[in-house]
Enzyme design. Sequence first.
Site, short mmCIF file in Angstrom:
data_model
loop_
_atom_site.label_atom_id
_atom_site.label_comp_id
_atom_site.label_asym_id
_atom_site.label_seq_id
_atom_site.Cartn_x
_atom_site.Cartn_y
_atom_site.Cartn_z
N ASN A 13 -8.34 7.15 10.27
CA ASN A 13 -7.11 7.80 9.82
C ASN A 13 -7.26 8.01 8.32
O ASN A 13 -7.18 7.06 7.55
CB ASN A 13 -5.90 6.90 10.14
CG ASN A 13 -4.62 7.45 9.52
OD1 ASN A 13 -4.57 8.59 9.05
ND2 ASN A 13 -3.56 6.64 9.54
N LYS A 15 -5.37 9.55 6.34
CA LYS A 15 -4.10 9.56 5.59
C LYS A 15 -4.08 10.76 4.64
O LYS A 15 -4.58 11.81 5.00
CB LYS A 15 -3.88 8.21 4.89
CG LYS A 15 -4.04 7.05 5.87
CD LYS A 15 -3.59 5.72 5.36
CE LYS A 15 -3.77 4.68 6.45
NZ LYS A 15 -3.24 3.37 6.07
N HIS A 98 2.88 6.34 13.14
CA HIS A 98 2.23 5.46 12.16
C HIS A 98 3.30 4.78 11.30
O HIS A 98 4.32 5.39 10.98
CB HIS A 98 1.25 6.26 11.29
CG HIS A 98 0.37 5.35 10.49
ND1 HIS A 98 0.78 4.79 9.30
CD2 HIS A 98 -0.87 4.88 10.72
CE1 HIS A 98 -0.19 4.01 8.85
NE2 HIS A 98 -1.20 4.05 9.69
N GLU A 100 3.47 4.24 8.27
CA GLU A 100 3.79 4.95 7.02
C GLU A 100 4.79 6.08 7.28
O GLU A 100 5.62 6.39 6.42
CB GLU A 100 2.50 5.46 6.36
CG GLU A 100 1.72 4.30 5.74
CD GLU A 100 0.22 4.49 5.69
OE1 GLU A 100 -0.26 5.62 5.85
OE2 GLU A 100 -0.48 3.47 5.51
N GLU A 170 -0.86 -2.02 14.88
CA GLU A 170 -1.11 -2.10 13.43
C GLU A 170 -0.02 -2.94 12.77
O GLU A 170 1.07 -2.42 12.47
CB GLU A 170 -1.11 -0.70 12.82
CG GLU A 170 -2.21 0.20 13.36
CD GLU A 170 -2.61 1.26 12.34
OE1 GLU A 170 -3.79 1.34 12.03
OE2 GLU A 170 -1.72 2.00 11.85
N GLY A 176 -3.79 -1.57 4.55
CA GLY A 176 -4.11 -1.26 3.17
C GLY A 176 -3.98 -2.45 2.23
O GLY A 176 -4.00 -2.30 1.01
N SER A 216 -6.72 -3.02 7.80
CA SER A 216 -7.82 -3.60 7.03
C SER A 216 -9.04 -3.94 7.88
O SER A 216 -9.76 -4.89 7.59
CB SER A 216 -7.35 -4.81 6.22
OG SER A 216 -6.33 -4.44 5.31
P1 13P Z 1 -6.38 0.37 6.43
O1 13P Z 1 -7.58 0.31 7.33
O2 13P Z 1 -6.61 1.07 5.15
O3 13P Z 1 -5.71 -0.96 6.28
O4 13P Z 1 -5.32 1.31 7.21
C1 13P Z 1 -5.04 1.04 8.52
C2 13P Z 1 -4.23 2.14 9.07
O5 13P Z 1 -3.08 2.31 8.70
C3 13P Z 1 -4.84 3.05 10.03
O6 13P Z 1 -3.90 3.86 10.62
#
Ligand code: 13P
Length: 254
Positions: A13, A15, A98, A100, A170, A176, A216
């Site tokens: 992803n 982002k 997601h 976010e 997640e 992150g 992560s």
């Molecule tokens: P990270 O791997 O950067 O923690 O992000 C995970 C994520 O949100 C994947 O959708």
Amino acid sequence: MNKALRRPVIAGNWKMNQTPAEAKALIEEMKPLVKDADCEVVLCVPFVDLQAAMDAAAGSNIRIGAENCHWAQKGAFTGEVSAEMLKAMGVPYVIIGHSERRQYFGETDQTVQMRVRAALDAGLTVILCVGEYLQQREQGITEEVVRLQTKIALGGVSAEELKRIIIAYEPVWAIGTGKTATAAQANEVNHAIRVCVGELYGKDAADRLVVQYGGSMNAGNAKELLAQPDVDGGLIGGASLKAADFSVIVGAAS
Ligand code: 13P
């Protein structure tokens, strides 16, 4: 539950990262590194990168996905992109729900359900994200939270359509942050999601459901996470922007 029934899916992803030119360069770098993967390899990229990514990935084992889609086929929704538009481009995957999107853009369980509906109607495969906040984990309600998110998102989804759903667990506190869920924590919640889906669709459907872990995941911890009986892949943010790291994760799933 039988892991052999499920083919792992490693999905990046990206982002809000990568211009189209950068997307092309990164995929060109990844292609030789993941070509022998014995798992599905997916890269979910910003809308503006989709065409460049699909062109770069053509003829390879990398599949491309979007990071969101709207619930309507078309209309007055400034700034949004429909599942129909993704389908018309030939995009096979889309991430929905997601954290976010939920955290920063007002996404709710109801809008997630509507977007899942639209994506399935358009023939896309959905990577549906669920996960708890740290406070919810500390309160001991993780399982209730992800069960509710899962049940609402799957409202109206038929057993046949479920075959085009991947669920990504997640934990929000692990995204992150560098804080990964332990392999046991990831497996426990992934298992709870599978049990929940089993209650709704039966054991066979649950056994076939791909449940990813995300948060992560990186080249160093992927092997242990992916070795868990209920972890069938990963949804990877930061490490999917580095070809070498991403290919190590793909290798760990293969
Ligand atoms: P990270 O791997 O950067 O923690 O992000 C995970 C994520 O949100 C994947 O959708």
